[in-house]
Design a protein around this motif. Structure first.
Motif, PDB file in Angstrom:
ATOM      1  N   LYS A   1       0.931  -1.114  -0.022  1.00  0.00           N
ATOM      2  CA  LYS A   1       0.002   0.197   0.038  1.00  0.00           C
ATOM      3  C   LYS A   1       0.862   1.243  -0.086  1.00  0.00           C
ATOM      4  O   LYS A   1       0.363   2.347  -0.439  1.00  0.00           O
ATOM      5  N   ILE A   2       2.169   1.216   0.299  1.00  0.00           N
ATOM      6  CA  ILE A   2       2.968   2.188   0.615  1.00  0.00           C
ATOM      7  C   ILE A   2       3.789   2.452  -0.517  1.00  0.00           C
ATOM      8  O   ILE A   2       4.194   3.481  -1.205  1.00  0.00           O
ATOM      9  N   ASN A   3       4.657   1.261  -0.715  1.00  0.00           N
ATOM     10  CA  ASN A   3       5.785   1.587  -1.690  1.00  0.00           C
ATOM     11  C   ASN A   3       5.392   1.451  -3.220  1.00  0.00           C
ATOM     12  O   ASN A   3       4.823   0.916  -3.503  1.00  0.00           O
ATOM     13  N   ASP A   4       5.961   2.613  -3.787  1.00  0.00           N
ATOM     14  CA  ASP A   4       5.736   2.805  -5.114  1.00  0.00           C
ATOM     15  C   ASP A   4       7.061   3.574  -5.921  1.00  0.00           C
ATOM     16  O   ASP A   4       7.843   3.696  -5.229  1.00  0.00           O
ATOM     17  N   SER A   5       6.547   4.214  -6.981  1.00  0.00           N
ATOM     18  CA  SER A   5       7.946   4.950  -7.589  1.00  0.00           C
ATOM     19  C   SER A   5       8.008   6.008  -6.871  1.00  0.00           C
ATOM     20  O   SER A   5       9.394   6.343  -6.963  1.00  0.00           O
ATOM     21  N   GLN A   6       7.368   6.644  -5.821  1.00  0.00           N
ATOM     22  CA  GLN A   6       7.757   7.731  -5.114  1.00  0.00           C
ATOM     23  C   GLN A   6       8.163   7.516  -3.837  1.00  0.00           C
ATOM     24  O   GLN A   6       8.728   8.234  -3.007  1.00  0.00           O
ATOM     25  N   PHE A   7       7.614   6.527  -3.125  1.00  0.00           N
ATOM     26  CA  PHE A   7       7.673   6.170  -1.671  1.00  0.00           C
ATOM     27  C   PHE A   7       8.449   4.875  -1.607  1.00  0.00           C
ATOM     28  O   PHE A   7       8.008   3.914  -2.237  1.00  0.00           O
ATOM     29  N   PHE A   8       9.516   4.755  -0.764  1.00  0.00           N
ATOM     30  CA  PHE A   8      10.262   3.559  -0.406  1.00  0.00           C
ATOM     31  C   PHE A   8      10.254   3.566   1.183  1.00  0.00           C
ATOM     32  O   PHE A   8      10.687   4.199   1.962  1.00  0.00           O
ATOM     33  N   SER A   9       9.620   2.224   1.556  1.00  0.00           N
ATOM     34  CA  SER A   9       9.757   1.987   2.919  1.00  0.00           C
ATOM     35  C   SER A   9       9.951   0.563   3.333  1.00  0.00           C
ATOM     36  O   SER A   9       9.997  -0.386   2.339  1.00  0.00           O
ATOM     37  N   GLY A  10      10.623   0.284   4.348  1.00  0.00           N
ATOM     38  CA  GLY A  10      10.623  -1.173   4.742  1.00  0.00           C
ATOM     39  C   GLY A  10      10.934  -1.529   6.164  1.00  0.00           C
ATOM     40  O   GLY A  10      11.120  -0.644   7.111  1.00  0.00           O
ATOM     41  N   PHE A  11      10.499  -2.730   6.494  1.00  0.00           N
ATOM     42  CA  PHE A  11      10.894  -3.273   7.555  1.00  0.00           C
ATOM     43  C   PHE A  11      12.115  -4.447   7.522  1.00  0.00           C
ATOM     44  O   PHE A  11      11.943  -5.337   7.009  1.00  0.00           O
ATOM     45  N   GLY A  12      13.064  -4.078   8.076  1.00  0.00           N
ATOM     46  CA  GLY A  12      14.226  -5.032   8.069  1.00  0.00           C
ATOM     47  C   GLY A  12      14.181  -6.115   8.739  1.00  0.00           C
ATOM     48  O   GLY A  12      13.716  -6.359   9.941  1.00  0.00           O
ATOM     49  N   SER A  13      14.766  -7.333   8.373  1.00  0.00           N
ATOM     50  CA  SER A  13      14.732  -8.644   8.904  1.00  0.00           C
ATOM     51  C   SER A  13      16.199  -8.522   9.500  1.00  0.00           C
ATOM     52  O   SER A  13      17.048  -7.576   9.497  1.00  0.00           O
ATOM     53  N   ARG A  14      16.543  -9.593  10.427  1.00  0.00           N
ATOM     54  CA  ARG A  14      17.752  -9.580  11.031  1.00  0.00           C
ATOM     55  C   ARG A  14      18.985  -9.999  10.140  1.00  0.00           C
ATOM     56  O   ARG A  14      19.950  -9.928  10.650  1.00  0.00           O
ATOM     57  N   GLU A  15      18.571 -10.368   8.983  1.00  0.00           N
ATOM     58  CA  GLU A  15      19.682 -10.666   7.983  1.00  0.00           C
ATOM     59  C   GLU A  15      20.351  -9.239   7.595  1.00  0.00           C
ATOM     60  O   GLU A  15      21.411  -9.343   7.132  1.00  0.00           O
ATOM     61  N   LEU A  16      19.745  -8.264   7.914  1.00  0.00           N
ATOM     62  CA  LEU A  16      20.671  -7.046   7.542  1.00  0.00           C
ATOM     63  C   LEU A  16      21.714  -6.592   8.936  1.00  0.00           C
ATOM     64  O   LEU A  16      22.336  -5.478   8.675  1.00  0.00           O
ATOM     65  N   GLY A  17      21.689  -7.408   9.755  1.00  0.00           N
ATOM     66  CA  GLY A  17      22.566  -7.056  11.219  1.00  0.00           C
ATOM     67  C   GLY A  17      21.821  -6.277  11.948  1.00  0.00           C
ATOM     68  O   GLY A  17      20.551  -5.683  11.703  1.00  0.00           O
TER      69      GLY A  17
END
Ligand SMILES: [Zn+2]
Length: 245
Positions: A15-31
């Motif tokens: 519902k949020i991410n598109d060409s204008q908005f970038f969001s994320g919930f990181g997993s533990r794989e990102l450290g």
């Protein structure tokens, strides 16, 4: 819908991410997101150009800052004594870190405004989610334009609380009692994410504009860090972010 991107190692709301908005919930794989270098490396790997990383200090308050880009040259800015922030400036990445607490990311696509907040039991009890919505409205957003994604947090399965705290929540949220509490082995269990969802609805958001994360950070050891699982003050945390590209 919340989906996982194995390349980026993040979950995000469709519902949020598109060409204008970038969001994320990181997993533990990102450290561990407590280490700033892990955050910087993540965005460098995406070849993303941005002006500033704005990282909230998170003191379990309901303090919200409307972020205005000042002429500071530093690429990293820490917002002290803050658990929620909103901005309509492009090139700004708003960041909270969590390991069981509930992260919320917000967007008003028409106004080009974004927001992020962090609520553990204190922020949930003091209705930070509702205050975030009020702040958006004060800035000129309309309720029906607001979209919110509720990120990974500890589930009711693993979040048992002491009776004193249970009574504090009952005082404030008795009408939601059957939706946010259940009892197991003589202990009250609280569904923090659900409580934040109910606060968003109570504040007037549309159901269809809210994305909900179905997993539990403590149960899902493979994907998430969890403060309760780690049983240490030195627990690791995950990255949560949103930006207007
Ligand atoms: Zn669990």
């Amino acid at each position: 819908m919340i989906t996982y991107n194995p390349e980026l190692k993040i979950f995000h709301s469709t519902k949020i991410n598109d060409s204008q908005f970038f969001s994320g919930f990181g997993s533990r794989e990102l450290g561990d997101a407590r280490k700033i270098n892990n955050i910087i490396n993540f965005f460098a790997d995406q070849y993303l150009s941005y002006e500033k990383l704005v990282i909230l200090q998170q003191i379990h308050s309901t303090n919200i800052e409307v972020y205005q880009k000042l002429n500071k040259l530093d690429q990293i800015e820490k917002l002290e004594d803050t658990d929620g922030t909103i901005t309509n400036q492009p090139g700004i990445i708003l960041i909270v870190r969590n390991a069981d607490c509930v992260p919320l990311v917000f967007v008003d696509k028409l106004r080009g405004a974004i927001g992020i907040s962090h609520q553990g039991w204190r922020g949930s009890l003091k209705k930070l989610a509702s205050k975030m919505i009020k702040t958006f409205l004060n800035q000129g957003s309309k309720l029906e334009q607001l979209i919110c994604a509720i990120g990974p947090a500890i589930g009711a399965c693993c979040y048992d609380i002491d009776d004193d705290l249970y009574y504090n929540f009952q005082e404030e949220f008795e009408i939601y009692s059957t939706k946010i509490f259940f009892r197991k082995k003589g202990r009250w269990h609280l569904n923090l994410a659900q409580l934040n969802y109910l606060q968003l609805i109570e504040a007037g958001m549309k159901k269809e504009n809210i994305d909900f994360f179905p997993f539990c950070t403590k149960c899902d050891n493979k994907r998430f860090f969890s403060r309760r699982r780690s049983r240490s003050e030195n627990f690791e945390e995950m990255l949560n972010f949103i930006m207007k590209v």
